[in-house]
Scaffold this active site. Sequence first.
Site, mmCIF file in Angstrom:
data_model
loop_
_atom_site.group_PDB
_atom_site.id
_atom_site.type_symbol
_atom_site.label_atom_id
_atom_site.label_comp_id
_atom_site.label_asym_id
_atom_site.label_seq_id
_atom_site.Cartn_x
_atom_site.Cartn_y
_atom_site.Cartn_z
ATOM 1 N N GLY A 3 0.870 -1.306 0.098
ATOM 2 C CA GLY A 3 -0.323 0.157 0.312
ATOM 3 C C GLY A 3 0.732 1.227 0.134
ATOM 4 O O GLY A 3 2.407 0.935 -0.144
ATOM 5 N N ALA A 4 0.727 2.285 0.313
ATOM 6 C CA ALA A 4 1.314 3.275 0.625
ATOM 7 C C ALA A 4 2.584 3.538 1.359
ATOM 8 O O ALA A 4 3.286 3.347 1.252
ATOM 9 C CB ALA A 4 0.409 5.177 1.345
ATOM 10 N N GLY A 43 4.357 0.507 2.511
ATOM 11 C CA GLY A 43 5.176 -1.065 1.726
ATOM 12 C C GLY A 43 6.168 -0.531 0.900
ATOM 13 O O GLY A 43 6.716 -0.713 0.322
ATOM 14 N N ASN A 69 1.422 3.291 12.882
ATOM 15 C CA ASN A 69 0.811 3.948 13.801
ATOM 16 C C ASN A 69 0.167 3.806 14.677
ATOM 17 O O ASN A 69 -0.167 1.891 14.728
ATOM 18 C CB ASN A 69 -0.039 4.762 13.166
ATOM 19 C CG ASN A 69 0.823 6.205 12.141
ATOM 20 O OD1 ASN A 69 1.552 6.337 12.297
ATOM 21 N ND2 ASN A 69 -0.035 6.539 10.667
ATOM 22 N N LYS A 79 3.878 9.836 18.220
ATOM 23 C CA LYS A 79 3.095 9.975 16.738
ATOM 24 C C LYS A 79 1.974 10.407 16.575
ATOM 25 O O LYS A 79 1.259 10.920 16.200
ATOM 26 C CB LYS A 79 3.715 9.278 15.605
ATOM 27 C CG LYS A 79 3.232 8.855 14.282
ATOM 28 C CD LYS A 79 4.018 9.686 13.402
ATOM 29 C CE LYS A 79 2.833 10.122 11.895
ATOM 30 N NZ LYS A 79 2.906 9.072 11.464
ATOM 31 N N ASN A 105 -1.816 12.069 14.781
ATOM 32 C CA ASN A 105 -2.676 10.632 13.937
ATOM 33 C C ASN A 105 -4.166 11.516 14.724
ATOM 34 O O ASN A 105 -5.066 10.934 13.841
ATOM 35 C CB ASN A 105 -1.898 9.314 14.264
ATOM 36 C CG ASN A 105 -1.042 8.830 12.951
ATOM 37 O OD1 ASN A 105 0.078 8.967 12.710
ATOM 38 N ND2 ASN A 105 -1.191 9.728 11.781
ATOM 39 N N ASN A 129 -6.288 11.932 11.479
ATOM 40 C CA ASN A 129 -7.527 10.722 11.502
ATOM 41 C C ASN A 129 -9.224 11.221 11.588
ATOM 42 O O ASN A 129 -9.259 10.654 9.818
ATOM 43 C CB ASN A 129 -6.783 9.329 12.018
ATOM 44 C CG ASN A 129 -5.330 9.131 11.032
ATOM 45 O OD1 ASN A 129 -4.329 10.222 10.770
ATOM 46 N ND2 ASN A 129 -4.645 7.329 10.626
ATOM 47 N N GLU A 140 -8.099 2.017 11.439
ATOM 48 C CA GLU A 140 -7.292 1.448 12.713
ATOM 49 C C GLU A 140 -8.061 2.306 13.468
ATOM 50 O O GLU A 140 -7.212 2.517 14.758
ATOM 51 C CB GLU A 140 -5.961 1.968 12.286
ATOM 52 C CG GLU A 140 -5.689 1.154 11.872
ATOM 53 C CD GLU A 140 -3.696 1.419 10.611
ATOM 54 O OE1 GLU A 140 -3.007 2.293 10.485
ATOM 55 O OE2 GLU A 140 -3.429 0.479 10.749
#
Lengths: 311, 311
Positions: free
Chosen positions: A15-16, A18, A109, A194, A198, A202, A276
Site C-alpha cells: 500500500g502507501a 510498503g 501508527n 506520533k 494521528n 485521522n 485502525e
Amino acid sequence: MVEQRSPRIGIIGAGAIGGYYGILLARAGLDVHFLLRSDYAVVAEQGLRLDSVVHGQLHLSNLQVYADAASMPACDWLLVGAKTTSNAELAPLLVQIAAPGAKVVLLQNGLAVEEALRPLLPDSLHLLGGLCFICVHRAAAGQIVHQAYGGINLGYHSGPGDGEAVLAEGVALLRQAAIEANPVANLAQARWQKLVWNVPYNGLSVLLNSGTAAMMQQADSRALIASLMEEVIAAAAASGHALPEGLADKLLLATDRMPDYLPSMYHDWQLGRVMELDAVYAAPLAAAAAAGVRMPQTRMLLQSLRFLEAR
Amino acid sequence: MVEQRSPRIGIIGAGAIGGYYGILLARAGLDVHFLLRSDYAVVAEQGLRLDSVVHGQLHLSNLQVYADAASMPACDWLLVGAKTTSNAELAPLLVQIAAPGAKVVLLQNGLAVEEALRPLLPDSLHLLGGLCFICVHRAAAGQIVHQAYGGINLGYHSGPGDGEAVLAEGVALLRQAAIEANPVANLAQARWQKLVWNVPYNGLSVLLNSGTAAMMQQADSRALIASLMEEVIAAAAASGHALPEGLADKLLLATDRMPDYLPSMYHDWQLGRVMELDAVYAAPLAAAAAAGVRMPQTRMLLQSLRFLEAR
C-alpha cells in the site's frame, strides 16, 4: 573469508507505506521481496510506480513479488506496511518468511502494536517499530503518490541480544536508500508523539469529510485539532512519556506547510476498509485510563468513528 | 357589561413548531393569525395540513395568513416558532404586531434566547419561553408531520406586572387547544433541562448523518449521547440549576420509545439553512465557562458543526 550477503528485505504489503519504502529500497539496489495480496497481479505485471514530490517519477518493474509467503525466500528484515488490523493474521506469515534472527519492523501508527504482536512471534525474532512522518497514499494498485516528508523514527521493541546494534543496523539500512531514518531510544514515547498528529487528523478527516487544509483554515476545526493534540500530550505525560515542549505548535506548523492531505484513515473509510481504531484510539484511551487520565474528545472521536463504521 | 373578546393569537412562522401549534389553536376555534414568509403563497392558497400520530389528518383552509406584519391585526399573544437565529430581525415585527401588554412566547430551544431578545422589546410587553417536547417536522410548505409527544413547558421571563397570572393565562390558552401545557417556575432551568436532549441529538444527527434510532441502537453513539447529557447536566448544576435525578436515563428511555426522528438541526443542515448553533451550543458553553465548568464534548460538537457550516 566468507562474503557476507546483503540483507534480504521483505516488504509486507505494498500500500502507501510498503510501496513507498519498498520502491526506495529496491531502487537503491537492495534485495527487496514484496509479499502482496490484492495488488499482486497488477504489480507482478506492471511493477510499482511512484509519483513523488521528492523523487520525481519512478517506475520499477521486474520486482521480486509474491502472492504467498511459502514461495518467498527467508528474509532478514521484514518491513510491515500492512494495517495494524491485520497483524494477528499476518503473524504466522512473518514467522514463515523470517530468516533466523530476523528483524520485524512495524511501520504502523498507534499504540501498543508491538505488544499485541510480540506474543505471536518466537523469541528468536527481533521486533522494532517505525513511525513514518510522510504524506503518501496509494492512488491505485501499484501506484504510490508521495506528497511530502518521508522520515522514519525507528525504535527497538524486543528480541534476543543487542537491541541497540540491531537498531543501528536498521537505521543504516534505511539510510542506504536515502530514507531519513532516525533511531529513537524510547519506542513507546515515539508512538505517543506520533499519535499527537494521528489522533486529531485521522479521525477528523473522516468525521468532517475533509483534508487537512480546510480543517487548518477554519478557526473552530483548527482549535479542535490543537485541543485534541493537547489531550494526547497530557495522556502521554501521565503515562510516563513527557513529550517535547511546544510539540503541538510544531505539528500545527508542519501541517500548515503540507499540501492538502487526506490521511490513511480517510482512504480506508472511503473505500469501505476497516479503520485502525484500536491502535490509534482505543489503545491510547486505555493507557490514559490506566494512568487515571480522561480523554473526552478522543473518546468522542472514537465513539463517532465506531458508529460510522458500524453503519 | 362589555363582552371580553377572545385573545388574538399571532403565530410567527409556520414551520414545524408554528405550524403544529397554530393548527391546533385554530382548530380549537381560537382567533389565530399566521405571519409567514417563504410559505405564505402556498398556505394562503392551500391552507395547512397536519399529519399527526395523535390527531390524525387535519386540513385547515381559509386561515388568516399574512405576508407582512403591517397588515396583521394587533395580537395579544405572539407565539414565535421561527428559529432563534432570526430573533433580532423579528423583533421590530413583533413590536409592530403586539397589542398593548401583549405576551411574546419564544417556542424555541437553546439558552438565553429571551435575554437576547428582551432589550429589543419595549418594557410594556411580556416575554415568555416555551420548551416544546415534540417530534414534528415540516415536510413541505404548509405540511406538518407530527411523530410523537407534543407538550410545552411554559415559563415566564420578564415584563410588566403579574408574571404568574400571565403564565397561568398562557397555560390555559394552550390547554383550550388540547395542548399539554405545563407552567414552569424557573425558565432558565427549563431551558437547561431541554438542552439535555437537544445538545446531543441535534448536533450528532448532523455530524453522524443519522436519525435517533440508529444512534440509540449502536453502543458507542449511545454512550456518547449519555455522556453529552451528563456534561449538560453538570453544567446546569454549576450554573445554579440542579436538574432532576435520573434525567439522562429518563430522556434516553423516552428517545428509545420515539419513532426514528431527525431533529430540526438535521433538516436545517440538509436544506442548507443556518443551524441554531449559538442558542443550543455557544450559549450553554458560555454559561458553563462563566461557572468554571468545561464541556469538552459539547465544545467539540460545536466546533465540528461550525466547520461543517463554514464549508
